[in-house]
Design a protein around this motif. Sequence first.
Motif, PDB file in Angstrom:
ATOM      1  N   VAL A  50       0.813  -1.224   0.000  1.00 43.70           N
ATOM      2  CA  VAL A  50       0.000   0.000   0.000  1.00 43.70           C
ATOM      3  C   VAL A  50       0.848   1.276   0.000  1.00 43.70           C
ATOM      4  O   VAL A  50       0.334   2.366  -0.232  1.00 43.70           O
ATOM      5  N   LYS A  62      -0.998   3.612  -6.657  1.00 47.91           N
ATOM      6  CA  LYS A  62      -2.166   2.747  -6.823  1.00 47.91           C
ATOM      7  C   LYS A  62      -2.034   1.793  -8.028  1.00 47.91           C
ATOM      8  O   LYS A  62      -2.411   0.616  -7.943  1.00 47.91           O
ATOM      9  N   ALA A 101       0.321  -1.043  -7.097  1.00 45.97           N
ATOM     10  CA  ALA A 101      -0.323  -1.911  -6.103  1.00 45.97           C
ATOM     11  C   ALA A 101      -1.415  -2.763  -6.749  1.00 45.97           C
ATOM     12  O   ALA A 101      -1.573  -3.944  -6.438  1.00 45.97           O
TER      13      ALA A 101
END
Length: 295
Positions: free
Chosen positions: A106, A110, A113
């Motif tokens: 995390v 984004k 991930a």
Amino acid sequence: MQRVESEIARLIKEINYDEVTRLFGTLQGGKRLRAKLILKIASSSEKAPLLAAIVELIHGASLLHDDVIDEATLRRGVASVNATDGSKTAVMLGDILYSKAFTELVSFDKDVAKIISSSVTALSKGEMMDVKMADKFNGDEDKYLEMLYFKTATLIEASAEAAAILAGKDAASHALYGRNLGLSFQIIDDILDITSDAQTLGKPAMNDFVEGKCTLPYIYLYKVLDDNEKKKLLSLHAKVLDEQDAIWIRKKMQEHKTVEKSFELAEKLSNEAMNAMKDDAELINILQTMIKRSY
Ligand code: FPP
Ligand code: MG
């Protein structure tokens, strides 16, 4: 690679549980193929060693669970955790490694991930397909290759793609490289199960078929056998093979060159990966070394 090993050691220490440190210490690191790829592709990024450590923890967790599912007693030449400490411990250790990896993930953008996390859903799907397909003899090459893509290639594809994003390189060509490297890697692994001995493999030889897994050399063999031989091959599926049966399978594979045919597909996929990475000598070298494993 030392930086990846240090990152892995740091993450394990952060889990802060002696039993996990002890159990993790019994695991062999393996080839660290995924970590090497990430470091090579994203050498310019400070976060590459952490991403590599995360992916190796995910891969390690998946192997812990896989050995429970496959009831395997050997992994990378040493006794598996399920064999030494029981299946419950192996599952729990896998859970801890896997969730620690996700906690660290995390901290990435984004898109990175998401690429890594969705590949874990895919590899879990691939594992289930593999297990379900082993229930009966599978002679369908496309179905087999789809399962391989999910089970093995997705995490390698995701590693290459995510590393490319970290380094500001082209994501699509690196993803293609990773996908084909992954497929070709697994096909060669399947070949080695037939052509190598237990000592070289660090696990029993010809074990895939005993586990019910019909890899490419078996799929190609089934297609060319006569009716009686087809029956014989089917009767041996998912059973412990005696010496004579193993010799028969190997002899028939030699006669019909089904290992060579499987290797040709691995080479074709590998050449496609090389074409996607024409200017990158190091990535081409990883592929060539991997292909040479089969001899
Ligand atoms: C080895 O295959 C297995 C995998 C590459 C994937 C296993 C995936 C899971 C168990 C899903 C769970 C995932 C997590 C992260 C907990 P193989 O049995 O063909 O190879 P082997 O001979 O090395 O065992
Ligand atoms: Mg297995």
